[in-house]
Design an enzyme around this catalytic site. Structure first.
Site, PDB file in Angstrom:
ATOM      1  N   HIS A   5     -11.620   4.224  -0.591  1.00  0.00           N
ATOM      2  CA  HIS A   5     -11.987   3.985   1.218  1.00  0.00           C
ATOM      3  C   HIS A   5     -12.963   2.753  -0.003  1.00  0.00           C
ATOM      4  CE1 HIS A   5     -11.338   7.688   3.451  1.00  0.00           C
ATOM      5  NE2 HIS A   5     -10.388   6.515   3.533  1.00  0.00           N
ATOM      6  N   ARG A  23      -7.779  17.563   5.048  1.00  0.00           N
ATOM      7  CA  ARG A  23      -8.826  18.085   4.366  1.00  0.00           C
ATOM      8  C   ARG A  23     -10.206  18.375   4.982  1.00  0.00           C
ATOM      9  NH1 ARG A  23      -8.114  12.398   1.734  1.00  0.00           N
ATOM     10  NH2 ARG A  23      -7.010  11.565   3.533  1.00  0.00           N
ATOM     11  N   ILE A  56     -11.033   6.431  14.678  1.00  0.00           N
ATOM     12  CA  ILE A  56     -11.269   6.701  14.905  1.00  0.00           C
ATOM     13  C   ILE A  56     -12.995   6.735  15.119  1.00  0.00           C
ATOM     14  CG2 ILE A  56     -12.865   9.026  14.935  1.00  0.00           C
ATOM     15  CD1 ILE A  56     -10.492  10.797  13.253  1.00  0.00           C
ATOM     16  N   ARG A 114      -3.072  -1.942  -3.150  1.00  0.00           N
ATOM     17  CA  ARG A 114      -3.111  -0.980  -3.296  1.00  0.00           C
ATOM     18  C   ARG A 114      -2.820   0.201  -4.053  1.00  0.00           C
ATOM     19  NH1 ARG A 114      -4.449   4.196   0.918  1.00  0.00           N
ATOM     20  NH2 ARG A 114      -6.015   4.513  -0.522  1.00  0.00           N
ATOM     21  N   GLU A 131      -8.495  -3.478   5.639  1.00  0.00           N
ATOM     22  CA  GLU A 131      -7.891  -3.242   3.748  1.00  0.00           C
ATOM     23  C   GLU A 131      -7.261  -4.480   3.781  1.00  0.00           C
ATOM     24  OE1 GLU A 131      -8.487   1.611   3.557  1.00  0.00           O
ATOM     25  OE2 GLU A 131      -7.964   0.701   4.983  1.00  0.00           O
ATOM     26  N   ASP A 186      -5.150  14.451  14.610  1.00  0.00           N
ATOM     27  CA  ASP A 186      -4.971  13.309  15.401  1.00  0.00           C
ATOM     28  C   ASP A 186      -6.974  13.472  16.180  1.00  0.00           C
ATOM     29  OD1 ASP A 186      -3.396  10.995  16.434  1.00  0.00           O
ATOM     30  OD2 ASP A 186      -4.756  11.838  18.191  1.00  0.00           O
ATOM     31  N   ASN A 193       0.969  -0.953  -0.139  1.00  0.00           N
ATOM     32  CA  ASN A 193       0.248  -0.162  -0.159  1.00  0.00           C
ATOM     33  C   ASN A 193       0.724   1.460  -0.425  1.00  0.00           C
ATOM     34  OD1 ASN A 193      -1.681   2.329   0.331  1.00  0.00           O
ATOM     35  ND2 ASN A 193      -2.919   1.524   1.969  1.00  0.00           N
TER      36      ASN A 193
HETATM   37  P1  AMP Z   1      -6.625   5.689  11.190  1.00  0.00           P
HETATM   38  O1  AMP Z   1      -6.254   6.836   9.375  1.00  0.00           O
HETATM   39  O2  AMP Z   1      -7.608   4.460  10.384  1.00  0.00           O
HETATM   40  O3  AMP Z   1      -4.867   5.219  11.397  1.00  0.00           O
HETATM   41  O4  AMP Z   1      -6.532   6.925  11.729  1.00  0.00           O
HETATM   42  C1  AMP Z   1      -6.207   7.430  12.477  1.00  0.00           C
HETATM   43  C2  AMP Z   1      -7.429   8.619  13.633  1.00  0.00           C
HETATM   44  O5  AMP Z   1      -7.494   7.317  13.972  1.00  0.00           O
HETATM   45  C3  AMP Z   1      -6.006   9.240  14.446  1.00  0.00           C
HETATM   46  O6  AMP Z   1      -6.878  10.329  13.845  1.00  0.00           O
HETATM   47  C4  AMP Z   1      -6.035   8.702  15.691  1.00  0.00           C
HETATM   48  O7  AMP Z   1      -6.441   9.782  16.550  1.00  0.00           O
HETATM   49  C5  AMP Z   1      -7.821   8.173  15.425  1.00  0.00           C
HETATM   50  N1  AMP Z   1      -7.438   7.612  16.809  1.00  0.00           N
HETATM   51  C6  AMP Z   1      -7.048   5.846  17.069  1.00  0.00           C
HETATM   52  N2  AMP Z   1      -7.094   6.062  18.358  1.00  0.00           N
HETATM   53  C7  AMP Z   1      -7.751   5.837  18.853  1.00  0.00           C
HETATM   54  C8  AMP Z   1      -8.668   6.663  20.111  1.00  0.00           C
HETATM   55  N3  AMP Z   1      -8.939   5.739  20.986  1.00  0.00           N
HETATM   56  N4  AMP Z   1      -9.951   7.836  20.717  1.00  0.00           N
HETATM   57  C9  AMP Z   1     -10.099   8.979  19.107  1.00  0.00           C
HETATM   58  N5  AMP Z   1      -9.400   8.171  18.345  1.00  0.00           N
HETATM   59  C10 AMP Z   1      -8.893   7.775  18.310  1.00  0.00           C
END
Ligand code: AMP
Length: 397
Positions: free
Chosen positions: A175, A236, A326, A86, A380, A277, A9
Site C-alpha cells: 500500500h 485475511r 473503511i 500498479r 492511488e 464487508d 491496476n
Molecule cells: P476499499 O478496498 O478501499 O474499497 O474498501 C472497501 C471496504 O470499505 C469494505 O469493507 C466496505 O464495506 C468499506 N466501506 C465502504 N463504505 C463504508 C461505510 N460507509 N461504512 C463502513 N465501511 C465502509
C-alpha cells in the site's frame, strides 16, 4: 483535447483502469471483475456502459475490450501520453517508479514468487499494453517502493540470516502508493514540508495496513514479506502465531488449505462468519449479531495495538491519518479504535468524526487531543498518473 494518461491496476481477478488528462485531471474509469472465471464482466464507470467479455476472459481480453470502449466513447481520441501500471511487489530492486523496458520486466518477473497472485497479472497487463501501444512510455509504480526506506530493525525477521540473504525473506510492506499520498496530503493540510512531516497512516480497505512515516520516509509498516501480515482485513487474518502452521499440519490440513484459510476465509469474514464487508458487518452488529460485533471489536483492537506500536519508530507525530474505504467512511471504526488509545493522548471529536464520515476528509481530533487526527480520501490512481507523467516527460525531454 490533448493526449491522456492511462492508469492500469491489475488485481488477482480484477482490472481497474483510469484515464487522466495531461494535467492529471481525472477523466474516466472502468473496471473488469471475475477475470479467469465464469461470468467475467466489465463496465465503464459513470456511463453505465457494459462491455461484453468472453467466458473466462483474461486480463488482456478485458484490457483490449475496455480500450476499444474508450475509443468508441471518444475518451482517448488523441492517443496516450503515458501508461502507469500498479505493480504489487518490486522486492528490493525498486524504490522509485521505473520506466518499463525488458530489464524492468525481468526484475518484476523475478519477484513473482514473492507475490504469486499479483505480479503475474501485473505483467500480463504490462505486456498487453506494450503490444497495443508500443510507442507509449510505460511506467511501473510499486506498492513496495515507498517502504524501501525501512531500517533493518523494522524489516528484519528474527530468522536465520541466510533466509534473508539467499531467499529475500524480509518485511517489504505494501500500500506504499496510498501511504505516500497520505504523506503529501497531510503535509499540505498541516502546511508543512513533506521532509519535516511525521505521520501514522492507516489504510483500511479490503486490505489494511498501517505505516509510520518519519520526516517523509516510511520507517515501519504492518505488512511484511507478503500482504498477509499485520492488521485484521476483509478476508485475511493478519498476524497469527507461526506455530499455527505446524499445529494445523498435524491436524491434517495441507499447506494450500492453510494458505487459503489465512488469505480468503479469515479476517472479518472468518470472525463474523457473515461478510468481509465492513458496512454490512456494522449493520449486522447493530441488528444484534454478536459474531459481527466481535469481528468489529477485534478489527479495531488490533488496529489500535498497531498504531501504538508505530509510535516506537517516531520522534514526533504530526497526525494520525485514516484512509481507504473503511478509514474514510466508518466513524464507528475510527471512534472505537481511538477509544483504546486514550492513554497515548488521542482524543476524537465526536461531531467532527460524524461529519467526516462521508469521506469528505478533515480534522476529527478533539481540542484536548495530544495529536491531530485526519481523515483523507486516498487516490492511488492519481499518484500513478503523476508518476507516469513524470516518467514520460523524462523520456520526451
Ligand atoms: P476499499 O478496498 O478501499 O474499497 O474498501 C472497501 C471496504 O470499505 C469494505 O469493507 C466496505 O464495506 C468499506 N466501506 C465502504 N463504505 C463504508 C461505510 N460507509 N461504512 C463502513 N465501511 C465502509
Amino acid at each position: 483535447m490533448d493526449r491522456c494518461i492511462l492508469v492500469i491496476n491489475c488485481g488477482s481477478s480484477s482490472l481497474k483502469m483510469a484515464i487522466f488528462s495531461s494535467k492529471c485531471e481525472f477523466i474516466a474509469s472502468a473496471i473488469a471483475e471475475r477475470l479467469g472465471q465464469p461470468g467475467a464482466s466489465a463496465s465503464v464507470k459513470g456511463r453505465r456502459t457494459e462491455v461484453t467479455l468472453p467466458q473466462h476472459a483474461t486480463h488482456a481480453d478485458a484490457l483490449s475490450a475496455l480500450i476499444e470502449c474508450f475509443h468508441e466513447n471518444n475518451t482517448i481520441t488523441n492517443g496516450l501520453l503515458a501508461i502507469g501500471h500498479r505493480v504489487v511487489h518490486g522486492g528490493e530492486t525498486f524504490s522509485q517508479p521505473a520506466l518499463i523496458d525488458d530489464t524492468v520486466i525481468e526484475s518484476i518477473r523475478a519477484c513473482e514468487n514473492l507475490a504469486p497472485l499479483h505480479n503475474p497479472v501485473g505483467l500480463a497487463g504490462i505486456e498487453a499494453t506494450r503490444s497495443l501501444f508500443p510507442d507509449v512510455p510505460q511506467i511501473a509504480v510499486f506498492d513496495t517502493a515507498f517502504h524501501q526506506s525501512l531500517p533493518p530493525v523494522a524489516y528484519l525477521y528474527a530468522l536465520p540470516r541466510y533466509l534473508y540473504m539467499e531467499h529475500g525473506v524480509r518485511r517489504y510492506g505494501f500500500h506504499g502508493t496510498s501511504h505516500r499520498f497520505m504523506l503529501t496530503e497531510a503535509a499540505r493540510i498541516l502546511q508543512k514540508h513533506e521532509a519535516d512531516t511525521s505521520i501514522i497512516s492507516a489504510h483500511l480497505g479490503n486490505g489494511c495496513s498501517v505505516t509510520a512515516i518519519r520526516n517523509g520516509k516510511s520507517v515501519d509498516t504492518s505488512m511484511g514479506l507478503t500482504p498477509l501480515e499485520g492488521l485484521v482485513m476483509g478476508t485475511r487474518s493478519g498476524d497469527v502465531d507461526p506455530g499455527l502452521f505446524d499445529y494445523l499440519r498435524r491436524k491434517g490440513f495441507s499447506a494450500e488449505t492453510v494458505h487459503n484459510i489465512l488469505n480468503q476465509e479469515s479476517g472479518l469474514l472468518g470472525l463474523s462468519g457473515i461478510t468481509n464487508d465492513m458496512r454490512t458487518l456494522i449493520e449486522q452488529a447493530d441488528d444484534g449479531s454478536e459474531a459481527a460485533q466481535q469481528a468489529l471489536d477485534v478489527f479495531c483492537f488490533r488496529l489500535a495495538r498497531y498504531i501504538g506500536a508505530m509510535m516506537a519508530s517516531l520522534e514526533q507525530l504530526d497526525a494520525l491519518v485514516f484512509t481507504g474505504g473503511i478509514g474514510e467512511n466508518s466513524e464507528r471504526v475510527r471512534a472505537r479504535t481511538l477509544d483504546h488509545l486514550l492513554l497515548l493522548g488521542f482524543k476524537i471529536d465526536t461531531p467532527a468524526n460524524r461529519v467526516h464520515g462521508d469521506a469528505s476528509g478533515g480534522h476529527i481530533e478533539a481540542t484536548a487531543s495530544r495529536f491531530p487526527i485526519l481523515v483523507i480520501p486516498t487516490n492511488e490512481e492519481l499518484v500513478i498518473a503523476q508518476a507516469a507523467l513524470k516518467g514520460a516527460k523524462n523520456v520526451h525531454d
